[in-house]
Write a protein that holds these residues in place. Structure first.
Motif, PDB file in Angstrom:
ATOM      1  N   VAL A  99      48.291  88.731 -14.029  1.00  0.00           N
ATOM      2  CA  VAL A  99      47.417  87.557 -14.062  1.00  0.00           C
ATOM      3  C   VAL A  99      47.922  86.523 -15.073  1.00  0.00           C
ATOM      4  CG1 VAL A  99      45.592  88.020 -15.763  1.00  0.00           C
ATOM      5  CG2 VAL A  99      44.991  87.149 -13.516  1.00  0.00           C
ATOM      6  N   THR A 100      48.771  86.969 -16.028  1.00  0.00           N
ATOM      7  CA  THR A 100      49.306  86.029 -17.010  1.00  0.00           C
ATOM      8  C   THR A 100      50.748  85.621 -16.715  1.00  0.00           C
ATOM      9  OG1 THR A 100      49.835  87.925 -18.415  1.00  0.00           O
ATOM     10  CG2 THR A 100      47.821  86.730 -18.918  1.00  0.00           C
ATOM     11  N   LEU A 101      51.523  86.535 -16.115  1.00  0.00           N
ATOM     12  CA  LEU A 101      52.951  86.246 -15.882  1.00  0.00           C
ATOM     13  C   LEU A 101      53.263  85.990 -14.420  1.00  0.00           C
ATOM     14  CD1 LEU A 101      54.452  89.115 -18.070  1.00  0.00           C
ATOM     15  CD2 LEU A 101      54.602  86.675 -18.586  1.00  0.00           C
ATOM     16  N   GLY A 102      52.335  86.304 -13.554  1.00  0.00           N
ATOM     17  CA  GLY A 102      52.605  86.274 -12.122  1.00  0.00           C
ATOM     18  C   GLY A 102      52.874  87.692 -11.648  1.00  0.00           C
ATOM     19  N   PRO A 103      52.622  87.960 -10.367  1.00  0.00           N
ATOM     20  CA  PRO A 103      52.685  89.333  -9.870  1.00  0.00           C
ATOM     21  C   PRO A 103      54.079  89.964  -9.964  1.00  0.00           C
ATOM     22  CG  PRO A 103      52.454  87.762  -8.064  1.00  0.00           C
ATOM     23  CD  PRO A 103      52.244  86.998  -9.329  1.00  0.00           C
ATOM     24  N   LEU A 130      44.577  90.557  -4.588  1.00  0.00           N
ATOM     25  CA  LEU A 130      43.123  90.633  -4.443  1.00  0.00           C
ATOM     26  C   LEU A 130      42.434  89.558  -5.293  1.00  0.00           C
ATOM     27  CD1 LEU A 130      40.669  92.123  -3.270  1.00  0.00           C
ATOM     28  CD2 LEU A 130      40.699  93.580  -5.297  1.00  0.00           C
ATOM     29  N   TYR A 131      42.961  89.375  -6.505  1.00  0.00           N
ATOM     30  CA  TYR A 131      42.418  88.349  -7.412  1.00  0.00           C
ATOM     31  C   TYR A 131      42.499  86.957  -6.791  1.00  0.00           C
ATOM     32  CZ  TYR A 131      43.333  84.944 -11.215  1.00  0.00           C
ATOM     33  OH  TYR A 131      43.387  83.842 -12.012  1.00  0.00           O
ATOM     34  N   ARG A 132      43.656  86.668  -6.154  1.00  0.00           N
ATOM     35  CA  ARG A 132      43.796  85.361  -5.508  1.00  0.00           C
ATOM     36  C   ARG A 132      42.818  85.213  -4.336  1.00  0.00           C
ATOM     37  NH1 ARG A 132      47.968  81.953  -7.437  1.00  0.00           N
ATOM     38  NH2 ARG A 132      47.179  80.526  -5.860  1.00  0.00           N
ATOM     39  N   LEU A 133      42.654  86.321  -3.631  1.00  0.00           N
ATOM     40  CA  LEU A 133      41.747  86.313  -2.483  1.00  0.00           C
ATOM     41  C   LEU A 133      40.315  86.058  -2.940  1.00  0.00           C
ATOM     42  CD1 LEU A 133      42.349  86.926   0.543  1.00  0.00           C
ATOM     43  CD2 LEU A 133      41.384  89.192   0.148  1.00  0.00           C
ATOM     44  N   LEU A 134      39.909  86.769  -4.018  1.00  0.00           N
ATOM     45  CA  LEU A 134      38.535  86.618  -4.505  1.00  0.00           C
ATOM     46  C   LEU A 134      38.321  85.265  -5.177  1.00  0.00           C
ATOM     47  CD1 LEU A 134      37.831  90.180  -5.960  1.00  0.00           C
ATOM     48  CD2 LEU A 134      37.062  89.226  -3.790  1.00  0.00           C
ATOM     49  N   SER A 135      39.418  84.643  -5.609  1.00  0.00           N
ATOM     50  CA  SER A 135      39.290  83.344  -6.278  1.00  0.00           C
ATOM     51  C   SER A 135      38.783  82.258  -5.346  1.00  0.00           C
ATOM     52  CB  SER A 135      40.636  82.915  -6.878  1.00  0.00           C
ATOM     53  OG  SER A 135      41.000  83.818  -7.885  1.00  0.00           O
ATOM     54  N   ILE A 136      38.852  82.522  -4.037  1.00  0.00           N
ATOM     55  CA  ILE A 136      38.310  81.564  -3.069  1.00  0.00           C
ATOM     56  C   ILE A 136      36.792  81.449  -3.250  1.00  0.00           C
ATOM     57  CG2 ILE A 136      38.027  81.062  -0.591  1.00  0.00           C
ATOM     58  CD1 ILE A 136      40.631  82.765  -0.194  1.00  0.00           C
ATOM     59  N   SER A 137      36.183  82.566  -3.655  1.00  0.00           N
ATOM     60  CA  SER A 137      34.726  82.555  -3.845  1.00  0.00           C
ATOM     61  C   SER A 137      34.350  81.713  -5.058  1.00  0.00           C
ATOM     62  CB  SER A 137      34.225  83.984  -4.051  1.00  0.00           C
ATOM     63  OG  SER A 137      34.580  84.421  -5.348  1.00  0.00           O
ATOM     64  N   LYS A 138      33.069  81.495  -5.239  1.00  0.00           N
ATOM     65  CA  LYS A 138      32.632  80.651  -6.353  1.00  0.00           C
ATOM     66  C   LYS A 138      32.317  81.476  -7.608  1.00  0.00           C
ATOM     67  CE  LYS A 138      32.717  76.520  -4.447  1.00  0.00           C
ATOM     68  NZ  LYS A 138      34.060  76.865  -3.915  1.00  0.00           N
ATOM     69  N   LEU A 139      32.680  82.738  -7.572  1.00  0.00           N
ATOM     70  CA  LEU A 139      32.406  83.585  -8.735  1.00  0.00           C
ATOM     71  C   LEU A 139      33.184  83.099  -9.954  1.00  0.00           C
ATOM     72  CD1 LEU A 139      32.585  87.121  -7.061  1.00  0.00           C
ATOM     73  CD2 LEU A 139      30.591  86.163  -8.223  1.00  0.00           C
ATOM     74  N   PRO A 140      32.606  83.271 -11.165  1.00  0.00           N
ATOM     75  CA  PRO A 140      33.341  82.880 -12.372  1.00  0.00           C
ATOM     76  C   PRO A 140      34.653  83.672 -12.468  1.00  0.00           C
ATOM     77  CG  PRO A 140      31.058  83.413 -12.888  1.00  0.00           C
ATOM     78  CD  PRO A 140      31.269  83.779 -11.461  1.00  0.00           C
ATOM     79  N   ALA A 197      41.465  86.471 -26.672  1.00  0.00           N
ATOM     80  CA  ALA A 197      41.860  86.491 -28.082  1.00  0.00           C
ATOM     81  C   ALA A 197      43.237  85.872 -28.287  1.00  0.00           C
ATOM     82  CB  ALA A 197      41.837  87.922 -28.618  1.00  0.00           C
ATOM     83  N   LEU A 198      44.158  86.141 -27.380  1.00  0.00           N
ATOM     84  CA  LEU A 198      45.505  85.583 -27.544  1.00  0.00           C
ATOM     85  C   LEU A 198      45.633  84.226 -26.856  1.00  0.00           C
ATOM     86  CD1 LEU A 198      47.741  88.756 -27.041  1.00  0.00           C
ATOM     87  CD2 LEU A 198      46.889  87.772 -29.160  1.00  0.00           C
ATOM     88  N   ARG A 199      44.541  83.770 -26.264  1.00  0.00           N
ATOM     89  CA  ARG A 199      44.519  82.492 -25.532  1.00  0.00           C
ATOM     90  C   ARG A 199      45.656  82.406 -24.526  1.00  0.00           C
ATOM     91  NH1 ARG A 199      43.775  78.656 -30.645  1.00  0.00           N
ATOM     92  NH2 ARG A 199      42.108  79.827 -31.632  1.00  0.00           N
ATOM     93  N   LEU A 200      45.835  83.489 -23.767  1.00  0.00           N
ATOM     94  CA  LEU A 200      46.899  83.504 -22.768  1.00  0.00           C
ATOM     95  C   LEU A 200      46.512  82.623 -21.600  1.00  0.00           C
ATOM     96  CD1 LEU A 200      47.650  87.339 -22.760  1.00  0.00           C
ATOM     97  CD2 LEU A 200      48.989  85.540 -23.840  1.00  0.00           C
ATOM     98  N   LYS A 201      47.505  81.870 -21.101  1.00  0.00           N
ATOM     99  CA  LYS A 201      47.234  81.034 -19.940  1.00  0.00           C
ATOM    100  C   LYS A 201      47.315  81.891 -18.690  1.00  0.00           C
ATOM    101  CE  LYS A 201      49.052  76.646 -21.599  1.00  0.00           C
ATOM    102  NZ  LYS A 201      50.325  76.836 -22.305  1.00  0.00           N
ATOM    103  N   LEU A 202      46.438  81.613 -17.745  1.00  0.00           N
ATOM    104  CA  LEU A 202      46.498  82.348 -16.490  1.00  0.00           C
ATOM    105  C   LEU A 202      47.608  81.767 -15.622  1.00  0.00           C
ATOM    106  CD1 LEU A 202      42.688  82.731 -15.733  1.00  0.00           C
ATOM    107  CD2 LEU A 202      44.228  84.377 -16.803  1.00  0.00           C
ATOM    108  N   TYR A 203      48.307  82.658 -14.950  1.00  0.00           N
ATOM    109  CA  TYR A 203      49.428  82.229 -14.104  1.00  0.00           C
ATOM    110  C   TYR A 203      48.918  81.447 -12.907  1.00  0.00           C
ATOM    111  CZ  TYR A 203      53.348  82.647 -10.834  1.00  0.00           C
ATOM    112  OH  TYR A 203      54.348  82.404  -9.940  1.00  0.00           O
ATOM    113  N   GLU A 204      49.564  80.320 -12.660  1.00  0.00           N
ATOM    114  CA  GLU A 204      49.203  79.553 -11.474  1.00  0.00           C
ATOM    115  C   GLU A 204      50.425  79.454 -10.584  1.00  0.00           C
ATOM    116  OE1 GLU A 204      47.855  76.194 -13.561  1.00  0.00           O
ATOM    117  OE2 GLU A 204      45.878  77.071 -13.939  1.00  0.00           O
ATOM    118  N   GLY A 205      50.409  80.283  -9.541  1.00  0.00           N
ATOM    119  CA  GLY A 205      51.569  80.335  -8.661  1.00  0.00           C
ATOM    120  C   GLY A 205      51.649  79.079  -7.869  1.00  0.00           C
TER     121      GLY A 205
END
Lengths: 232, 91
Positions: free
Chosen positions: A106-110, A154-164, A224-232
């Protein structure tokens, strides 16, 4: 969840080594493409004649972003190795530790995540005899292919939903631990070591608890480490 | 947060926090014990630093701390080298 040698049989071990090698080759090539840029020879040739012999023309160079991501890969690899040493007590004489496959994805890409978790597992197996050498393929499959690749898609798939977003990250990180344990148990059952009915429920049950630690640590570390989420 | 901080944090975790890790068996080990298949495990390769304890170090805590620091550095170093492979020249 590091399988030692002997718990799964040789055929299963060798089969998963082949599967793991295939995935690693694929991820290496995907990663290389995403981090480097080729200096196109024809463009240079147009500019100043036959400069095609120049070694610059034939290089795949890391982009600035690529260099940063390679550096982050090394940093997070060390972090996941360190965190995997920290067993926390779960229940009745059992402990668990972070897997981190999904955190890496989720931070570096799959693909980068799969490569990093595989490196951690390889070092654990070779240097610390934590996880068998023959079982390394199965361990890479369970904690890498399932947790990093499977988790990420799965994370990308669920990201379509409006869940936080962090609800999705938490849920998927839990599911990757439970799924990895399910595959681990299926491999043990397939090997004929013990009945499916004995090993599958026991593995899934204990790892659905251990997975709660994964949720907590994954979310905590990203925040805590303020890691950026990977955006493919 | 500077990215380089993460290495320092990793070394602190592997070299200090690791001493306090639970020594209970993990999920798989516990299931293997309970369901009586732990004895199927074979160890034909003992590793260079078996059981996350630096060989030849008398104090258990120090042995764990050293093993953790070395392990984190090996993972870091190998992945860092990996960057050079990605960057290598095309023939």
């Amino acid at each position: 969840m590091h399988l030692p040698d002997g718990i799964i049989n040789n055929q299963i071990s060798v089969g998963f080594i082949a599967v793991a090698v295939g995935f690693l080759i694929a991820s290496f090539s995907k990663l290389r493409k995403s981090l480097t840029e080729k200096v196109v020879a024809s463009k240079l040739a147009l500019a100043d004649g036959p400069a095609i012999e120049s070694p610059v023309n034939q290089r795949s160079l890391l982009t600035k972003k690529g260099k940063e991501r390679m550096e982050l890969m090394a940093m997070l690899g060390a972090l996941i190795f360190a965190l995997q040493m920290i067993n926390f007590p779960v229940t009745n004489g059992t402990s668990g530790h972070l897997i981190g496959g999904f955190l890496l994805a989720v931070t570096l890409g799959p693909w980068a995540g799969l490569l990093v978790i595989s490196m951690v597992l390889a070092v654990q197996s070779l240097v610390f005899a934590d996880g068998g050498l023959l079982a390394l393929g199965a361990n890479i499959f369970n904690m890498g292919v399932i947790a990093s690749l499977g988790g990420y898609f799965l994370y990308r798939l669920l990201s379509i939903s409006k869940l936080p977003q962090f609800v999705i990250i938490g849920f998927v990180s839990w599911l990757t631990v439970v799924s990895a344990s399910l595959f681990c148990a299926l491999e043990i059952g397939l090997s004929g070591t013990i009945n499916f009915s004995a090993v599958v429920p026991a593995m899934v049950k204990i790892h659905s608890l251990i997975g709660l630690g994964e949720v907590l640590l994954t979310v905590l570390i990203i925040k805590a480490l303020r890691l950026k989420l990977y955006e493919g | 947060m500077k990215v380089r901080f993460i290495l320092i944090i990793s070394l602190l975790i592997s070299g200090a926090l690791s001493i306090f890790a639970s020594s209970y068996p993990d999920g798989l080990e516990k299931v293997a014990e309970d369901k009586d298949f732990l004895e199927s495990a074979i160890s034909w390769w003992g590793g260079l630093i078996p059981d996350y304890a630096m060989p030849g170090v008398a104090s258990g805590k120090l042995a764990t701390a050293l093993a953790g620091i070395i392990g984190a550095l090996i993972v870091f170093g190998l992945l860092y080298l990996f960057g050079f492979i990605v960057n290598r020249q095309r023939s």
